[in-house]
Design an enzyme around this catalytic site. Structure first.
Site, PDB file in Angstrom:
ATOM      1  N   CYS A  48      12.172  38.207  35.854  1.00  0.00           N
ATOM      2  CA  CYS A  48      10.893  37.506  35.728  1.00  0.00           C
ATOM      3  C   CYS A  48      10.852  36.302  36.659  1.00  0.00           C
ATOM      4  O   CYS A  48       9.851  36.056  37.343  1.00  0.00           O
ATOM      5  CB  CYS A  48      10.663  37.078  34.287  1.00  0.00           C
TER       6      CYS A  48
ATOM      7  N   CYS B  12      10.841  38.651  25.344  1.00  0.00           N
ATOM      8  CA  CYS B  12       9.454  38.334  25.008  1.00  0.00           C
ATOM      9  C   CYS B  12       8.572  39.563  24.886  1.00  0.00           C
ATOM     10  O   CYS B  12       7.588  39.547  24.149  1.00  0.00           O
ATOM     11  CB  CYS B  12       8.877  37.352  26.033  1.00  0.00           C
TER      12      CYS B  12
END
Length: 360
Positions: A101, A193
């Site tokens: 990410c 997440c």
């Protein structure tokens, strides 16, 4: 300086944006919408992909008096982070999605877009220090995130601002409360997440399907059990092995390796996990790399133990020889090299672990 503050909806990014305002920067807040269906990702105050997080980020921007936008990055996130995560597990490796990410989304897609819009840098709430282009550990070692930032190149670090590296998490929360930010007591995010219920094995099973295979003993070759998918296991794992019969010596078994081609999980004794040679691929240097083999410290997982090592490298990869053996080193994780320094450990670079072994 015009900066874009990435606001996840948590306390760290809110205080980072506030400090950027205090520093005199021209700050604009942006929340990254990482899911086409926010409710499909983690709910409540545990993640960075929910409608609640977007609202918390907007409220923080209102308190700070800065412009605020939401950027839809769902397609990029799915392709570069979620799909990579699934492909790595399918290949028998154990990826760290926070690394991807940072590499692909926050400091590639977002930074590139920010620069195209005339911004000079991206501000984030990562706990790490950055000065004169040198990335260092945070003063709060318990919250240090330099490990997941070690995938950044010097040109990306030149466009990054990390305002929290000189503060502990307790200090950040206290400051948020003093500033009247409602997220001051919001719990930290945990787990991954984009896995809504925190059940990584269940997520992998839903996405990759069932692929039954054998769990075999490394010493004897005996089949000790079966699995529904080798992707559900990682090197060093002890619990949840689904062994239907005990090992011949009656001792606990740990995952030693995963072989996707044969769809086999190999288990063995704890001492067989010890390795002192780690090979890695796709090195990324945050500073000009040292010339020739060099001594340093390496970290082999997020918040993991640090080992003294000698690293040798070329364009294709690197080899780290550890002074003392490490246990449970999983392919797919990152090896991050640090140079000890009185002003705080300097991040030298990182690479993706391909294999680990014990010298004869």
């Amino acid at each position: 300086m015009r900066v874009l503050a990435a606001m996840s909806g948590g306390v760290d990014s809110a205080v980072a944006a506030a400090r950027a305002v205090d520093a005199g920067y021209d700050v604009t807040g942006v929340h990254l919408a990482l899911s086409a269906n926010p409710q499909a990702y983690r709910t409540g105050a545990r993640g960075c992909c929910t409608l609640e997080d977007s609202r918390d980020a907007r409220r923080a921007a209102d308190v700070l008096g800065i412009p605020f936008y939401v950027w839809d990055m769902a397609e990029e996130f799915r392709e570069d982070v979620v799909e990579d995560f699934l492909a790595e597990y399918a290949a028998g490796r154990t990826p760290n999605p926070c690394l991807r990410c940072n590499e692909k989304i926050k400091f590639a897609a977002v930074l590139d877009r920010a620069r195209a819009l005339g911004f000079d840098a991206v501000v984030t709430g990562h706990h790490a220090r950055l000065a004169d282009g040198v990335l260092r550990r945070s003063v709060d070692h318990a919250k240090d995130q330099s490990y997941v930032l070690a995938v950044l190149r010097p040109d990306q670090l030149a466009g990054a601002v990390f305002p929290l590296g000189d503060s502990t998490k307790a200090q950040v929360r206290a400051e948020a409360a003093q500033r009247g930010l409602a997220v001051a007591d919001k719990p930290d995010s945990h787990d991954i997440c984009f896995i809504a219920d925190g059940d990584t094995r269940g997520f992998l099973h839903r996405e990759l399907g069932s692929e039954p295979g054998d769990i075999v003993d490394a010493d004897t070759g005996e089949v000790l059990g079966s699995h529904d998918g080798a992707y559900a296991y990682t090197v060093g794992q002890r619990r949840g092995l689904n062994l239907t019969r005990p090992a011949p010596d009656g001792q606990p078994r740990y995952v030693l390796s995963i072989t996707p081609v044969q769809n086999t999980v190999t288990v063995g004794r704890r001492e067989a996990l010890a390795v002192d040679t780690v090979t890695a691929e796709r090195p990324v240097w945050t500073v000009p790399p040292p010339v020739g083999p060099f001594d340093c410290q390496v970290q082999l997982r997020a918040h993991g133990e640090v080992f003294d090592a000698t690293v040798d490298y070329d364009a294709a990869g690197l080899t780290a020889t550890l002074r003392a053996p490490a246990s449970g080193v999983a392919p797919g994780q990152a090896i991050v090299a640090y140079r000890p320094d009185p002003a705080g450990d300097v991040v030298l670079g990182s690479a993706t672990i391909a294999a680990a072994a014990r010298a004869a």
